[in-house]
Design an enzyme around this catalytic site. Structure first.
Site, PDB file in Angstrom:
ATOM      1  N   HIS A  51      45.832  35.897  39.078  1.00  0.00           N
ATOM      2  CA  HIS A  51      44.488  35.893  38.490  1.00  0.00           C
ATOM      3  C   HIS A  51      44.561  35.232  37.121  1.00  0.00           C
ATOM      4  CE1 HIS A  51      40.446  37.039  37.522  1.00  0.00           C
ATOM      5  NE2 HIS A  51      40.851  37.661  36.441  1.00  0.00           N
ATOM      6  N   ASP A  53      42.621  34.054  34.057  1.00  0.00           N
ATOM      7  CA  ASP A  53      41.400  34.047  33.253  1.00  0.00           C
ATOM      8  C   ASP A  53      41.284  32.733  32.486  1.00  0.00           C
ATOM      9  OD1 ASP A  53      40.251  36.670  33.698  1.00  0.00           O
ATOM     10  OD2 ASP A  53      42.084  37.428  32.764  1.00  0.00           O
ATOM     11  N   ASP A 175      37.519  40.082  39.787  1.00  0.00           N
ATOM     12  CA  ASP A 175      37.575  40.751  38.486  1.00  0.00           C
ATOM     13  C   ASP A 175      36.224  40.968  37.793  1.00  0.00           C
ATOM     14  OD1 ASP A 175      38.880  42.052  36.420  1.00  0.00           O
ATOM     15  OD2 ASP A 175      39.301  40.226  35.295  1.00  0.00           O
ATOM     16  N   HIS A 426      34.253  35.107  33.526  1.00  0.00           N
ATOM     17  CA  HIS A 426      33.858  36.516  33.347  1.00  0.00           C
ATOM     18  C   HIS A 426      34.360  37.144  32.046  1.00  0.00           C
ATOM     19  CE1 HIS A 426      37.516  36.533  35.904  1.00  0.00           C
ATOM     20  NE2 HIS A 426      37.881  37.527  35.119  1.00  0.00           N
TER      21      HIS A 426
END
Ligand code: ZN
Length: 1011
Positions: A51, A53, A175, A426
């Site tokens: 993941h 970001d 997420d 996000h």
């Protein structure tokens, strides 16, 4: 930490043969490359993933490059290198990747050989893309237009790089902190077969596990006919983490698998037993003989071989139990799409969900509803940038290559498009990144603006026939514009990105004196210079007000000249604030009358004169006393009742021919201007809040409207600025809520509007950015405008939301709430048409004749429209952008939902002769993200508890006349020929009928943030 000390992956030769055949069979990407499962066993799909970001604790660049900050791991370049190497070690290994902002950057750095290797991996389904957007966007604070743009950018990178085989089948929103219904609708319209969610409210999830509803159909729209907006939805068992004890990244501390029996560190039996226990437990909450486990987490796979080596062993050991102990569990490397395909094959009948997944709580007192409002200045800057990007896209499309290479240099919409896509992440627009990262997001936007400003200068030079160097005033919101404050003569060009003509009030800071304003035809326009009282954190120079209009998708130029003498010019006045002497404090125009309490100065009544509606409305500001749990994500007030900032603000009244305002000063750090312009059908509340003083407590500031409307616990909020959802206090539509947080647990995202109604009257408040909102008592609604906190909420950010601002005193933020009082039956026309004017506000630019590079010949064009006629009121031009040589991307949408009055009817329009600067020669309809032809889309079909779905998705492209159903968005790639002769455009302008329609009457001045 114990590293695995055994030999390399040991796989029995017969399995290798099967695997080899599997790989050979592969070759087309997509579902056909999926591994086989055992229908009579429990199949555990291991999804190896990372993941990444796109900015959070580190900036995007810091995450991508080799910048190591000891506390914040993450090196994406290294992750992708490492994953590709590890995939080549064992052909059964598979990996899932999502974020194109990173992948596209990595791809650019690879040589031909490496690209070929990666293309083969994608082709064989061993590297699979999920989501495929530029980022994994936030769902609470994003506007649908920006979501569509960022998905378009990412998915078309994949399409251009890998073709059909790289096209993701599933969305992967593992997420984001809650999930919006509009997002599901948009993904369905992009052609996705399903979505995977990580974060769902803890109560909701526990119930779903018990009743086997972790997977179901999600119906994303009340207006679009099923299955257009239906999206199959899978809730992951463990957010996006591996099961406890199975985290084998270098960032984890779980022991690796040791198979050497007899050694002191041997653990293979224990690992297998624990895995089988977890698998059995998980399977008990899901409906098919397939379950999914996410093997990876934040920035995992920096040393991919370590993860994969342990997964290889796990697969071998668990599957060996089938022979040795008759186990009925089969473990395999898989991907989210391959798992979804097995669910589809199971041929079950699935429940249908029609609400959304907000708000999200992961514990009884931890509602992630603070981020709906966190960092209000960034949220406004993002929304303004959306507005500016659309203007930039449109002018690039209208002027063609003259916009990219012109007298003012190289103009480029790309950097702003990419920056805006990054902002949808996000942890970006959500306001949940560290301050340093937030500053970097703002820097990226600002850089993008610079490239677009050159583009606008070139494009407008082409369209106006005059090479004027344009000046952009970014400080208009704080009444700063050196050009209008210094020049004695200047031009104001007003570009309107809407398909409808607009009228509104221009406000410019000027020096003292009188001014003459002329419209494009040389006629004097009524204007006045207004002096304002100082009630907030901003200096107020005199402002020049005049009413401007601009044609659809076009501009008008106004000339402003300072009068040489002090004597007022015709149509020009100067006004100073009047102190309230009258016994009744009222502002009014022909449509609205607004009364204030004479003693306190607080708003007390709104009257809609056209509809003869009167409502007592008290509006003022309060603050919640933040507990130590409140942070960038979480809203957790210490007390349920907010404290008033003041019930008796200091008042100044300004009444002139062009504006009526009540200035309210509630405190040194909270003030408001309540404003009406002539002809305006809504009331404008311009609030200025900050710097919020900090003492022992953080403060979360709200604007609250209290009425006597009998609302029975109901209120309404938009979903990503589009469809409306009904909210009921202390209630969730699909599960029994155990109330733990009476305030924070009733907060919902408001992207563009919130309203309450008693069935007769509706009070709607539109916002200029995303905010959190609620109705905590009948007849009341509130919006959180700003927050400043002392503590961190322990969700990983490790930094309090202090926002000290450039002077370290705290950030001062200004914004607008637009208030409409309407009959409930007619309210949609008001808020829908006003909302589009907020999102796509006119762009005002300046030039002086001294800054001209010389004319291209003839008199410069002072008015221009790129449309032969206005679009019907229900239709919004969502996208007009350059797509390639002589190709444009065109999106048209119906902006009304079913049941929203007379404007909800289907609309047909002919695209053939709609635009004045180009002719459409060919149209191809595509999915929403423009990465596949619409007529070739084939989505998985599902059997639903609600009964069969009628699949009447017929659409005709026989002609250029298209019909839009309520809430429908249609996306086209248009081949075009630019009309080279400006004379052709003028003909178009003359042919265009004037627009006297009342609904275009709007007074949107420039709303900007204070940074
Ligand atoms: Zn994340």
């Amino acid at each position: 930490m114990t590293h695995g000390s055994g030999p390399g992956p040991h796989i029995p030769s017969f399995i290798l043969l099967i695997l080899l055949l599997m790989v050979l069979k592969a070759g087309a990407g997509g579902y056909e490359t999926c591994p086989s499962v055992h229908p009579d066993m429990l199949n555990v799909h291991l999804v190896a993933h990372t993941h990444n970001d796109v900015g959070w604790l580190k900036t995007v660049d810091q995450y991508f490059c080799q910048v190591s900050l000891p506390l914040f791991p993450g090196n994406v370049r290294n992750i992708l290198n490492s994953v590709v190497r590890a995939l080549l070690v064992n052909p059964t290994r598979r990996f899932t990747y999502a974020e194109m902002a990173f992948f596209s950057r990595w791809w650019k750095l690879q040589n031909k050989e490496m690209r070929k290797i990666v293309q083969d991996l994608v082709h064989q389904g061993r590297l699979e893309f999920a989501n495929g957007g530029w980022v994994m966007n936030d769902e609470a604070t994003t506007h649908y237009g920006a979501i569509v743009d960022q998905m378009t950018l990412g998915l078309n990178f994949l399409e251009n790089t890998f073709g059909k085989v790289g096209r993701p089948h599933v969305a992967w929103q593992i997420d984001p902190f809650g999930h919006s219904r509009e997002q599901a609708s948009l993904f369905a319209q992009m052609g996705f077969d399903g979505i995977f969610l990580g974060r769902v409210d803890y109560q909701d999830k526990n119930i779903r596990k018990r009743i086997h509803q972790m997977e179901q159909m999600w119906r994303g729209s009340d207006s679009l006919p099923p299955p257009t907006a239906d999206l199959f939805t899978c809730i992951l068992p463990n957010v996006y983490e591996p099961p406890r004890g199975f985290c084998w990244d270098i960032l984890c501390s779980d022991p690796t698998v040791v198979e050497e029996n007899g050694t002191s560190v041997y653990n293979a039996d224990m690992v297998v037993a624990q895995f089988l226990r977890i698998a059995a437990d998980q399977a008990s909450h899901y409906r098919t003989r397939n379950i999914i486990m996410t093997m990876g987490s934040d920035f995992h796979f920096g040393e991919a071989e370590r993860w994969f080596k342990n997964l290889d062993k796990l697969i071998q050991l668990v599957n060996a139990q089938q022979q040795a102990k008759g186990s009925r569990v089969h473990v395999l490397y898989s991907t989210p799409a391959c798992y979804l395909q097995e669910l589809n094959k199971a041929n079950l009948t699935w429940w249908v969900k029609q609400d959304d997944f907000f708000p999200y709580a992961d514990a009884p007192h931890e509602f992630w509803t603070g981020y709906f409002s966190s960092r209000p200045a960034l949220k406004r800057y993002e929304r303004l940038s959306y507005n500016f990007l659309q203007v930039c896209n449109q002018l690039e499309a209208l002027a063609g290559h003259a916009a990219n290479a012109g007298p003012f240099g190289s103009g480029n919409s790309g950097p702003l498009r990419e920056a805006m896509a990054v902002l949808q992440h996000h942890d970006a627009v959500s306001g949940t990144a560290r301050q340093l990262v937030t500053d970097d997001y703002a820097r990226q936007l600002s850089k993008g603006w610079g490239h677009c400003e050159v583009l606008l200068s070139n494009a407008l030079a082409r369209l106006s026939g005059a090479k004027h160097k344009l000046t952009f005033c970014h400080g208009l919101n704080v009444s700063v514009c050196p050009l209008s404050q210094g020049a004695a003569h200047f031009q104001v060009l007003v570009y309107n990105p809407l398909g409808h003509q607009v009228n509104w009030m221009v406000r410019l800071p000027v020096s003292e004196g009188h001014f003459v304003v002329l419209d494009p035809n040389g006629q004097a326009v009524q204007s006045e210079v207004v002096k304002y009282p100082v009630v907030d954190c901003v200096k107020h120079p005199p402002e020049l007000l005049f009413r401007a209009s601009a044609p659809p998708l076009g501009f008008n130029s106004y000339s402003v000249t300072k009068a040489p003498v002090k004597k007022p010019q015709p149509g020009s006045t100067t006004s100073s604030p009047q102190e309230s002497q009258s016994s009744v404090l009222v502002i009014e125009n022909e449509h609205i009358r607004v009364a204030f309490d004479n003693h306190t100065g607080i708003l007390k009544e709104i009257e809609n004169r056209d509809q003869k509606l009167v409502l007592r409305v008290q509006q003022t500001f309060f603050w919640y006393n933040a507990s130590r749990k409140s942070g960038a994500y979480v809203f957790a007030p210490e007390q349920l009742n907010p404290l008033p900032i003041s019930f008796s603000p200091e008042i100044h009244l300004v009444k002139t021919a062009l504006v009526q305002e009540v200035h309210q000063k509630f405190s040194d750090w909270c003030s408001q201007v309540v404003r009406l312009y002539p002809g305006q059908r809504h009331l404008e509340l311009e609030w200025t809040v900050g710097p919020i003083p900090l003492d022992d407590f953080g403060k979360e500031i709200i604007s609250r409207f209290d009425t006597e409307l009998k609302t029975h616990g109901l209120f309404y909020t938009d979903s990503n600025g589009r469809e409306i959802l009904e909210r009921r206090r202390d209630y969730r539509p699909t599960w029994n809520l155990k109330r733990t947080e009476p305030v924070a647990g009733n907060y919902y995202p408001v992207n563009s509007r919130i309203y309450i109604t008693d069935g007769n009257m509706q009070l709607t408040v539109l916002t200029d950015r995303s905010q959190g909102g609620s109705s905590l008592r009948d007849g009341s609604l509130e919006l959180m405008v700003h927050r400043r906190l002392n503590s961190d909420d322990q969700k990983g950010l490790d930094e309090p939301l202090m926002e000290t601002g450039p002077d370290k005193q705290g950030l001062c933020v200004r914004g607008k709430h637009l208030v409409l009082l309407d009959g409930t039956q007619t309210a949609a026309a008001g808020h829908r048409l006003l909302a589009e004017k907020v999102v796509l506000a006119p762009q005002v630019v300046f030039y002086t004749s001294g800054d001209s590079l010389g004319r291209s010949g003839g008199i410069p064009r002072r008015k221009f429209s790129a449309l032969h006629q206005e679009l019907p009121p229900a239709v919004r031009l969502l996208t007009l952008a350059l797509w390639g040589p002589r190709k444009l991307l065109l999106r048209l949408e119906h902006q009304f939902a079913v049941g929203e009055g007379s404007l909800s009817s289907p609309v047909t329009l002919d695209l053939r002769d709609l635009f004045s600067t180009f002719t459409i020669t060919h149209l191809q309809e595509t999915t929403l993200a423009a990465n596949q032809p619409r007529d070739r889309v084939s989505r998985l079909q599902w059997t639903l508890k609600t009964g069969p779905v009628l699949r009447t998705l017929n659409f005709s492209m026989d002609s250029a006349a298209i019909t839009l159903q309520p809430m429908e968005i249609r996306t086209f790639l248009a081949s075009i020929k630019w009309k080279r002769s400006p004379r052709a455009w003028d003909t178009a302008l003359r042919a265009r009928a004037p627009s006297p329609k009342g609904w275009v009457n709007s007074c949107l001045s420039i709303l900007l943030l204070l940074l």
